[in-house]
Every structure is written in C-alpha cells, then in structure tokens.
Design a protein around this motif. Structure first.
Motif, mmCIF file in Angstrom:
data_model
loop_
_atom_site.group_PDB
_atom_site.id
_atom_site.type_symbol
_atom_site.label_atom_id
_atom_site.label_comp_id
_atom_site.label_asym_id
_atom_site.label_seq_id
_atom_site.Cartn_x
_atom_site.Cartn_y
_atom_site.Cartn_z
ATOM 1 N N UNK A 183 0.975 -1.112 -0.082
ATOM 2 C CA UNK A 183 -0.004 0.067 0.149
ATOM 3 C C UNK A 183 0.815 1.224 -0.045
ATOM 4 N N UNK A 184 0.824 2.203 -1.098
ATOM 5 C CA UNK A 184 1.346 3.470 -1.033
ATOM 6 C C UNK A 184 0.404 4.395 -0.718
ATOM 7 N N UNK A 185 0.700 5.292 0.618
ATOM 8 C CA UNK A 185 0.054 6.403 1.010
ATOM 9 C C UNK A 185 1.005 7.607 0.683
ATOM 10 N N UNK A 186 0.406 8.085 -0.612
ATOM 11 C CA UNK A 186 0.948 9.180 -1.031
ATOM 12 C C UNK A 186 0.728 10.457 -0.641
ATOM 13 N N UNK A 187 1.629 11.326 -0.266
ATOM 14 C CA UNK A 187 1.190 12.510 0.534
ATOM 15 C C UNK A 187 0.679 12.240 1.788
ATOM 16 N N UNK A 188 1.382 11.367 2.627
ATOM 17 C CA UNK A 188 0.870 10.707 3.934
ATOM 18 C C UNK A 188 0.972 12.091 4.800
ATOM 19 N N UNK A 189 1.586 13.128 4.642
ATOM 20 C CA UNK A 189 1.677 14.264 5.618
ATOM 21 C C UNK A 189 0.346 14.747 5.698
ATOM 22 N N UNK A 190 -0.675 14.565 4.972
ATOM 23 C CA UNK A 190 -2.179 14.956 4.759
ATOM 24 C C UNK A 190 -2.575 14.255 6.096
ATOM 25 N N UNK A 191 -2.291 12.875 6.093
ATOM 26 C CA UNK A 191 -2.874 12.174 7.266
ATOM 27 C C UNK A 191 -2.441 12.670 8.699
ATOM 28 N N UNK A 192 -1.356 13.204 8.595
ATOM 29 C CA UNK A 192 -0.788 14.077 9.620
ATOM 30 C C UNK A 192 -1.608 15.022 10.017
ATOM 31 N N UNK A 193 -1.875 16.177 9.284
ATOM 32 C CA UNK A 193 -2.787 17.240 9.236
ATOM 33 C C UNK A 193 -3.869 16.796 9.737
ATOM 34 N N UNK A 194 -4.643 15.812 9.389
ATOM 35 C CA UNK A 194 -5.982 15.348 9.724
ATOM 36 C C UNK A 194 -5.772 14.591 10.999
ATOM 37 N N UNK A 195 -4.676 14.217 11.608
ATOM 38 C CA UNK A 195 -4.638 13.475 12.923
ATOM 39 C C UNK A 195 -4.966 11.962 12.570
ATOM 40 N N UNK A 196 -4.906 11.410 11.564
ATOM 41 C CA UNK A 196 -5.019 10.058 11.293
ATOM 42 C C UNK A 196 -4.061 9.143 11.022
ATOM 43 N N UNK A 197 -2.812 9.722 11.224
ATOM 44 C CA UNK A 197 -1.612 8.848 10.907
ATOM 45 C C UNK A 197 -1.563 7.641 11.588
ATOM 46 N N UNK A 198 -1.576 7.870 12.993
ATOM 47 C CA UNK A 198 -1.482 6.742 13.999
ATOM 48 C C UNK A 198 -2.512 5.606 13.640
ATOM 49 N N UNK A 199 -3.797 5.856 13.550
ATOM 50 C CA UNK A 199 -4.847 5.112 13.156
ATOM 51 C C UNK A 199 -4.772 4.194 11.687
ATOM 52 N N UNK A 200 -4.406 4.741 10.865
ATOM 53 C CA UNK A 200 -4.061 4.216 9.737
ATOM 54 C C UNK A 200 -2.752 3.427 9.532
ATOM 55 N N UNK A 201 -1.780 3.952 10.191
ATOM 56 C CA UNK A 201 -0.602 2.948 9.963
ATOM 57 C C UNK A 201 -0.866 1.819 11.042
ATOM 58 N N UNK A 202 -1.292 2.109 12.152
ATOM 59 C CA UNK A 202 -1.465 0.991 13.494
ATOM 60 C C UNK A 202 -2.151 -0.256 12.748
ATOM 61 N N UNK A 203 -3.392 0.142 11.838
ATOM 62 C CA UNK A 203 -4.423 -0.768 11.561
ATOM 63 C C UNK A 203 -3.728 -1.519 10.182
ATOM 64 N N UNK A 204 -3.178 -0.994 9.547
ATOM 65 C CA UNK A 204 -2.373 -1.706 8.426
ATOM 66 C C UNK A 204 -1.248 -2.639 8.728
ATOM 67 N N UNK A 205 -0.440 -1.844 9.661
ATOM 68 C CA UNK A 205 0.699 -2.446 10.209
ATOM 69 C C UNK A 205 0.316 -3.945 11.243
ATOM 70 N N UNK A 206 -0.677 -3.682 11.863
ATOM 71 C CA UNK A 206 -1.160 -4.878 12.871
ATOM 72 C C UNK A 206 -2.373 -5.771 12.544
ATOM 73 N N UNK A 207 -2.651 -5.661 11.127
ATOM 74 C CA UNK A 207 -3.728 -6.457 10.781
ATOM 75 C C UNK A 207 -3.481 -7.958 10.903
ATOM 76 N N UNK A 208 -2.402 -8.328 10.858
ATOM 77 C CA UNK A 208 -1.867 -9.655 10.932
ATOM 78 C C UNK A 208 -1.995 -10.233 12.191
ATOM 79 N N UNK A 209 -2.206 -9.475 13.159
ATOM 80 C CA UNK A 209 -2.650 -9.791 14.748
ATOM 81 C C UNK A 209 -3.812 -10.381 15.055
ATOM 82 N N UNK A 210 -4.837 -9.500 14.094
ATOM 83 C CA UNK A 210 -6.115 -10.009 14.466
ATOM 84 C C UNK A 210 -6.618 -10.834 13.271
ATOM 85 N N UNK A 211 -5.672 -11.168 12.243
ATOM 86 C CA UNK A 211 -6.076 -12.060 11.036
ATOM 87 C C UNK A 211 -5.001 -12.703 10.605
#
Length: 374
Positions: free
Chosen positions: A138-166
């Motif tokens: 997954x490419x998150x282009x202009x990921x700094x926009x996730x930072x501006x919207x305070x979404x960066x941790x939610x998005x990265x955490x869900x993607x990175x740790x998806x294998x723990x739940x599945x």
C-alpha cells in the motif's frame, strides 16, 4: 494571412496528455537508485512474505509519485500475488476512506456505502487477502495529509498490525512525504514505530541538466518539431529551476504552446512563456487549495481579506474576525491555521512582546488565492 499561421483546426500538440501532471512517461530517468531500493523492499512480497516498509521523502515535483507508479506497473506485469494499492491521501485521508480504496482495488467493485461499519469493511478486506493468498503493498502518497488530519497513527497501526487480528494477512507500506518539515518517525506513536521500521529513500531536487533533459523529452513526445526552440526551452528550464518544482515546467510548456495556438502561431515566443509563468508558478497553490474542506476554504478567504485590508494578523485577532462569519471554536480554528502552515500556505511566527504573540502572514498573493478559491 501569413503562411506560418495556424488554421482553425490545427494544433501544436502531437499528444497534449504528455503535459498533464499525472502522466506517466515511458522514458523515466534520474531515479534509478530510488526505483532499485523500492524494488528491493517490495521483493519479499513477490515471494509471498510481507514487503519491507519505506518512507519516500522529497520536495513536491521530485518524481516520487511517478517512481512508485512505474514500480507498481512492473509489479502488476510480473505477478498476481503481490497487489500494489495506490492511495492519494490528499483525497482519501481517513482510515475508512483508505480501506474503502483497498477494497475497491481488490474487488474491482465500488467501495461499501458510508453506513458500513469500519470493522465490517476491515474484515471483508482481510478475508479477501487470506482467501486468495494475496500480499498487499500500500502506497500512502502525500501521507503528511494524514498527519494534518490526525489520522496517521490510526491508519498505520491498522495496516501494520492487521496480521495480529487476522493470521496470514501480509501488508507492506510505502509512505510518501512531500513536507520536508515532517519527520514521520517522530510523529507516530510507539505502538506504530515499533513495527513500522521503514527504510528512508530520499528524492533530491532535479538539477538544471536533468530538468532540461526531462522537459526536452516531453517536448519531443508531445509537440510537433519547431514549436519550442532551444532558446525557449532554456527559458522554460530557467523558470522551472526558479520554482524548484518540475511540475511547473511541464505545465509551463503546455500553457506556452496554448498561448501560441490562441495567437495562431506555430512556434512559442518569449511572451507566451512569460504570460504562462504567471499561472504555472502557482501550481502548488492550486493543487493544495483543491484538497481543503469548505470550512478551511472559508478561513483562507478571511485571511486573504484581512491581508488586503492590511490588518494586523495575529492568531487572536484573526480568530475574532473568523467568529463573525463561522461557527467555530478556537481549538478547531488553530488546528486549521497550523495545517495551513504545514501546507506552506502561510507562515506562523512568534512576535516577542507581552507574551508570545503568533503572527500570521500569507505566502501567496491574496488576490491569486481568492481567484483560485473562486
């Protein structure tokens, strides 16, 4: 009528799409080392393992998006098991929106309706990955926009740790950062950084010779011979280097040729380039403004008005003016001001005095911003 005048149905362009900012050229030079490093990080995915994570850093117009899209095209030609997913975070900058785009890429169907819970969407994506034994990159282009919207941790955490739940879900991430003031690893929290561990790939600005070769190739591919002389191409290169953004040069070529067409001429002159530059130099501004919400655009319009009135633009005085036309609290107001600062729309500086007063100054001419807002 002079012989060199265009007829009404003639054009200077072989292929005008070559001068669109999202065009992916066949010939792509000066980013071999970056392509190679990204390919090495993606290689485990081709073998069924989780790809290594990457951060691509560089100013706007340094080839980051084109590099990734070229790599993704090569991956799609080689394998059906590693699925590259490109996300434009200027447009999709919430966890739900990003997983909706992943779902769309996997199923080739429209994303689920907005009433769908995120858990259901997440479970559907993970089920497809497991059932079809796929790996995602997954490419998150202009990921700094996730930072501006305070979404960066939610998005990265869900993607990175998806294998723990599945168990069996494998996802690698490429984040693209165009705001050089952002240190992503300093911005994410510990639970993300502990599993993210990306390699950083830097995209330096293009040099003069590189800019000239890239623009020359676009001219040969997209225009008829003789439209842009060597001297005029040098002028376009000079203006591009002044802005530091390759996209300005590409847009400048297109607008200059369109100016010549409107005057029914078969070659571009200096005046065509000078007139075009008055618009092309604002390409960062126009693309940035497109991504703003209605409230953010309203606040930016207020800032333009205060600048033209030569009002003292302290954070407090602007907030008092903003309250007259917008229902907004100070916390939300100041979040938007900080976002504008991060997006290089304004400067937010401190002025010493009785306490530390924050002073706001626009980076662009307020009349130009107003025109783009309209």
């Amino acid at each position: 009528m002079k012989k060199d005048l265009l007829m009404w149905d003639e054009t200077l362009f072989r292929d005008i799409e070559v001068f669109e900012t999202d065009y992916i050229p066949e010939q792509f030079n000066f980013r071999d080392s970056q392509v190679r490093e990204l390919a090495i990080n993606a290689r485990p995915g081709i073998m069924g393992a989780r790809p290594l994570n990457s951060i691509c850093r560089g100013l706007p117009g340094t080839g980051k998006t084109t590099t990734i899209k070229k790599l993704f095209a090569q991956i799609e030609e080689q394998t059906k098991k590693l699925i590259p997913v490109y996300i434009n975070c200027q447009i999709d900058n919430t966890k739900f929106a990003i997983f909706s785009q992943i779902y769309k890429r996997l199923t080739k169907r429209p994303p689920p309706a907005s009433g769908t819970s995120f858990k259901n969407l997440f479970d559907m994506v993970c089920k497809i990955i497991k059932d079809e034994n796929l790996v995602l990159l997954v490419c998150l282009d202009d990921a700094n926009y996730l930072l501006y919207e305070k979404e960066i941790n939610k998005v990265l955490y869900t993607l990175l740790r998806s294998h723990e739940a599945n168990e069996g879900v494998r996802i690698g991430i490429i984040t693209v950062i165009s705001d050089m003031t952002v240190d992503l690893m300093q911005e994410v929290d510990q639970r993300v950084s502990s599993v993210f561990r990306p390699s950083e790939i830097y995209f330096p600005p293009y040099g003069t010779d590189e800019i000239k070769e890239i623009l020359s190739e676009r001219v040969m591919q997209g225009m008829y011979p003789g439209v842009i002389s060597s001297a005029m191409l040098d002028l376009v290169v000079e203006q591009t280097m002044k802005s530091g953004d390759l996209r300005v040069g590409i847009d400048l070529l297109k607008r200059s040729a369109l100016n010549a067409e409107m005057d029914a001429r078969k070659e571009v002159k200096k005046d065509d380039i000078c007139r075009a530059y008055l618009i092309s130099k604002y390409i960062h501004l126009s693309q940035t403004v497109k991504t703003l919400s209605a409230d953010e655009k309203s606040l930016l319009k207020i800032l333009c008005g205060l600048t033209k009135d030569k009002s003292d633009m302290t954070a407090g005085s602007v907030f008092e003016e903003t309250k007259k036309s917008m229902k907004i609290g100070y916390t939300r107001y100041y979040e938007m001001i900080k976002k504008f600062d991060s997006m290089r729309l304004l400067n937010l500086n401190y002025r010493e005095g009785k306490g530390r007063t924050r002073v706001i100054t626009l980076r662009y001419d307020p009349d130009r911003i107003t025109d783009i807002l309209q």
